[in-house]
Scaffold this motif. Structure first.
Motif, mmCIF file in Angstrom:
data_model
loop_
_atom_site.group_PDB
_atom_site.id
_atom_site.type_symbol
_atom_site.label_atom_id
_atom_site.label_comp_id
_atom_site.label_asym_id
_atom_site.label_seq_id
_atom_site.Cartn_x
_atom_site.Cartn_y
_atom_site.Cartn_z
ATOM 1 N N MET A 2 27.631 37.901 47.316
ATOM 2 C CA MET A 2 27.923 37.602 46.135
ATOM 3 C C MET A 2 27.774 38.951 45.015
ATOM 4 O O MET A 2 28.292 39.221 44.128
ATOM 5 N N ALA A 3 26.997 39.848 45.616
ATOM 6 C CA ALA A 3 26.556 41.086 44.964
ATOM 7 C C ALA A 3 27.922 41.989 45.103
ATOM 8 O O ALA A 3 28.321 42.436 44.225
ATOM 9 N N TYR A 4 28.698 41.845 46.361
ATOM 10 C CA TYR A 4 29.802 42.740 46.513
ATOM 11 C C TYR A 4 30.911 41.864 45.500
ATOM 12 O O TYR A 4 31.827 42.675 45.215
ATOM 13 N N ASP A 5 30.992 40.827 45.399
ATOM 14 C CA ASP A 5 32.066 39.852 44.499
ATOM 15 C C ASP A 5 31.644 40.425 43.332
ATOM 16 O O ASP A 5 32.705 40.720 42.568
ATOM 17 N N ARG A 6 30.738 40.746 42.728
ATOM 18 C CA ARG A 6 30.408 41.105 41.022
ATOM 19 C C ARG A 6 30.667 42.690 41.223
ATOM 20 O O ARG A 6 31.311 42.973 40.151
ATOM 21 N N PHE A 7 30.359 43.260 42.321
ATOM 22 C CA PHE A 7 30.894 44.664 42.256
ATOM 23 C C PHE A 7 32.497 44.845 42.105
ATOM 24 O O PHE A 7 32.915 45.863 41.409
#
Length: 276
Positions: free
Chosen positions: A85-90
């Motif tokens: 999810m952090a990668y998705d927001r990135f």
């Protein structure tokens, strides 16, 4: 608290699955995270409630290993999902024009499947270590569930091989996901600070505020448990700390996303209207 956790996370899953506007990568991962939270808390709380009612604190060898395995699967899955999810927001903030191309449905399914496989692998590794250890009869675990770290500490002799394996597991399943999250947010913050307007900065921060809150809650309470066990040898203090990340965190996750997210609020209102 258990019923609130079940109800809140089920509402998130129903809201995401019933609203076509929420069929996006972020909400896809959020629904899997809610499912993981249900499994994570259901591994420990129902058994604890049964023990309270029956005044029994005993668990069989097979039951302990099973609880430890399922607990590790859902706990590690939550760890992996928070990283994804952090990668998705990135990607959403740093590469908005390529977001739909990069975060395509196939990649999202691959990320979800990979999170599941890595979690099962983590559980199998811990089980293999536990099966090689010697469990004594009437072994006392100072917790309300079979906490993997406590079970392995009690059962396994601290040989060099055991310590090396445990450090490798900690690096792969702990340090690497946290590093991925920190790197993603470093890039996110760098991109947001370059935006000229304050409104643009606020909107960009608001899109990842809920996820950041859950990351802080999950890792903060998790680290708190292990720090408390290292500093204080009181079993009661360790159990209270364990409740924070096994019960309180899964309960608060739906509230964090529903209270801070306008799309979830609107979807819940529509769902409520349909039920009426």
């Amino acid at each position: 608290m258990y019923l609130i956790t079940m109800f809140g996370n089920l509402l998130i899953i129903l809201a995401v699955s019933s609203d076509p506007h929420l069929h996006t990568p972020m909400y896809f991962f959020l629904s899997i995270l809610s499912l993981s939270d249900i499994g994570f808390t259901s591994t420990t709380v129902p058994n604890m409630l049964l023990d309270i009612q029956t005044h029994s604190t005993a668990i069989s060898y097979a039951g302990c290993l099973t609880q430890m395995s399922v607990f590790l699967i859902f706990g590690c899955m939550e760890d992996m999902l928070l990283t994804v999810m952090a990668y998705d927001r990135f990607v959403a903030i740093c590469h908005p024009l390529h977001y739909t191309i990069i975060m395509n449905p196939r990649l999202c399914v691959c990320f979800a499947a990979l999170s599941c496989l890595v979690s099962i692998f983590d559980s199998l590794l811990h089980n293999l270590i536990a099966l090689r250890c010697t469990f004594t009869q009437n072994m006392v675990i100072s917790n309300f569930f079979c906490d993997p770290s406590q079970v392995l500490n009690l059962a396994c002799s601290h040989t060099l091989t055991y310590n090396v394996i445990m450090y490798i597991i900690a690096v792969i399943f702990g340090f690497l996901p946290i590093s991925g999250i920190l790197f993603s947010y470093y890039k996110i913050v760098s991109s947001i600070l370059k935006l000229p307007s304050p409104d643009g900065k606020y909107k960009a921060f608001s899109t990842c505020g809920s996820h950041l809150s859950i990351v802080c809650l999950f890792y903060g309470t998790g680290f708190g448990v292990y720090l408390s066990s290292a500093v204080s040898h009181s079993p009661r203090y360790g159990s209270v700390a364990s409740v924070m990340y096994t019960v309180v965190t899964p309960m608060l996750n739906p509230f964090i996303y529903s209270l801070r997210n306008r799309d979830i609020k609107n979807s819940l209102r529509k769902l409520y209207g349909r039920i009426l």
